[in-house]
Design a protein around this motif. Structure first.
Motif, mmCIF file in Angstrom:
data_model
loop_
_atom_site.group_PDB
_atom_site.id
_atom_site.type_symbol
_atom_site.label_atom_id
_atom_site.label_comp_id
_atom_site.label_asym_id
_atom_site.label_seq_id
_atom_site.Cartn_x
_atom_site.Cartn_y
_atom_site.Cartn_z
ATOM 1 N N ALA A 36 0.247 110.883 -40.131
ATOM 2 C CA ALA A 36 -0.160 109.515 -40.480
ATOM 3 C C ALA A 36 -1.666 109.430 -40.722
ATOM 4 C CB ALA A 36 0.268 108.545 -39.379
ATOM 5 N N ASN A 38 -3.180 109.810 -43.742
ATOM 6 C CA ASN A 38 -3.475 109.375 -45.101
ATOM 7 C C ASN A 38 -4.324 110.399 -45.852
ATOM 8 O OD1 ASN A 38 -3.138 107.655 -47.269
ATOM 9 N ND2 ASN A 38 -4.962 106.479 -46.828
ATOM 10 N N VAL A 55 3.019 109.841 -43.891
ATOM 11 C CA VAL A 55 2.909 108.389 -43.846
ATOM 12 C C VAL A 55 1.525 108.052 -44.389
ATOM 13 C CG1 VAL A 55 2.898 106.342 -42.369
ATOM 14 C CG2 VAL A 55 4.482 108.217 -41.888
ATOM 15 N N VAL A 57 -0.898 105.728 -45.019
ATOM 16 C CA VAL A 57 -1.448 104.392 -44.749
ATOM 17 C C VAL A 57 -2.834 104.534 -44.142
ATOM 18 C CG1 VAL A 57 0.779 103.220 -44.417
ATOM 19 C CG2 VAL A 57 -0.359 104.250 -42.464
ATOM 20 N N ASP A 59 -5.749 102.878 -41.574
ATOM 21 C CA ASP A 59 -5.741 102.146 -40.307
ATOM 22 C C ASP A 59 -6.498 100.834 -40.496
ATOM 23 O OD1 ASP A 59 -5.465 101.387 -37.704
ATOM 24 O OD2 ASP A 59 -6.820 102.882 -36.881
ATOM 25 N N MET A 65 2.385 98.647 -42.215
ATOM 26 C CA MET A 65 2.908 99.755 -41.414
ATOM 27 C C MET A 65 4.398 99.567 -41.151
ATOM 28 S SD MET A 65 2.283 102.606 -39.989
ATOM 29 C CE MET A 65 0.910 103.160 -39.040
ATOM 30 N N CYS A 90 -2.407 111.090 -36.122
ATOM 31 C CA CYS A 90 -3.264 110.412 -37.091
ATOM 32 C C CYS A 90 -4.673 110.949 -36.838
ATOM 33 C CB CYS A 90 -3.158 108.896 -36.990
ATOM 34 S SG CYS A 90 -3.589 108.192 -35.383
ATOM 35 N N ARG A 96 -2.364 104.410 -35.653
ATOM 36 C CA ARG A 96 -1.196 104.662 -36.500
ATOM 37 C C ARG A 96 -0.131 105.464 -35.768
ATOM 38 N NH1 ARG A 96 -4.746 106.683 -41.519
ATOM 39 N NH2 ARG A 96 -6.019 107.284 -39.722
ATOM 40 N N THR A 99 1.444 103.435 -32.945
ATOM 41 C CA THR A 99 2.353 102.416 -33.474
ATOM 42 C C THR A 99 3.715 103.033 -33.779
ATOM 43 O OG1 THR A 99 0.538 101.110 -34.379
ATOM 44 C CG2 THR A 99 2.719 100.770 -35.361
ATOM 45 N N LEU A 100 3.720 104.175 -34.439
ATOM 46 C CA LEU A 100 4.979 104.816 -34.818
ATOM 47 C C LEU A 100 5.758 105.292 -33.595
ATOM 48 C CD1 LEU A 100 3.739 106.763 -37.958
ATOM 49 C CD2 LEU A 100 4.987 104.588 -37.886
ATOM 50 N N PHE A 133 -1.165 95.901 -36.974
ATOM 51 C CA PHE A 133 0.022 96.643 -36.555
ATOM 52 C C PHE A 133 0.721 95.923 -35.405
ATOM 53 C CE2 PHE A 133 -1.966 100.963 -37.989
ATOM 54 C CZ PHE A 133 -1.932 100.542 -39.309
#
Length: 170
Positions: A36, A38, A55, A57, A59, A65, A90, A96, A99-100, A133
């Motif tokens: 994650a 990016n 992933v 994305v 932050d 997300m 991440c 990130r 969160t996942l 998030f």
């Protein structure tokens, strides 16, 4: 703490990119990775033998997300079902990736958002998903629970909105 691979479950780890050392990944038996960052770091050769999910994305609070909640949770569950181990990383291992991991616990282990945050935070004390998030995680929990969430955004002493789990430790 930033430079460690932290176990949330025997099959689920979280870390920062800087902690990715081939030896550590091999010793832990990591079979799946969620990148994650990016930056497509998982394509740099170090993880060539490992199944990777990218992933892409940033932050940032306005990033969607939520679009990755279920696909990444399913990817982690796939690793578990196959007897493997998944590492989620991440750049710093705070927002990130946290969160996942939190959402995996909500989606596949049926933990409340509050319980899931607590589990991940116990493993990696520095986690701090960004406020965007948090809003998305709270929204997800509300949709699944008839408008109810176990975490709410409240005003802190400085007048900023933050998730109550940052102020009320469980």
């Amino acid at each position: 703490m930033t430079y460690q691979l932290n176990a949330i479950r025997p099959y689920l780890y979280i870390t920062a990119y800087s902690s990715l050392v081939e030896k550590s990944v091999d010793e832990l038996g990591i079979t799946h990775v969620i990148d994650a960052t990016n930056n497509q770091i998982s394509k740099d050769g170090r993880l060539a033998e490992i199944r990777c999910m990218q992933v892409d994305v940033d932050d940032l609070v306005d990033v969607d997300m939520r679009a990755f909640f279920e696909s990444t949770a399913d990817f982690i569950q796939e690793a578990r079902d196959q007897g493997g181990k998944c590492l989620v990383f991440c750049n710093v291992g705070m927002s990130r990736s946290a969160t996942l991991c939190i959402m995996y616990l909500v989606i596949h282990e049926n933990l409340t958002l509050r319980e899931a945050y607590s589990q991940v935070e116990k493993s990696r004390r520095i986690i701090a998903p960004n406020l965007g998030f948090w809003r998305q995680m709270i929204g997800y929990e509300k949709e699944k629970n008839d408008g109810n969430s176990t975490v709410e955004m409240i005003e802190n002493a400085q007048g900023f909105m933050v998730p109550d789990v940052y102020l009320k430790k469980t």
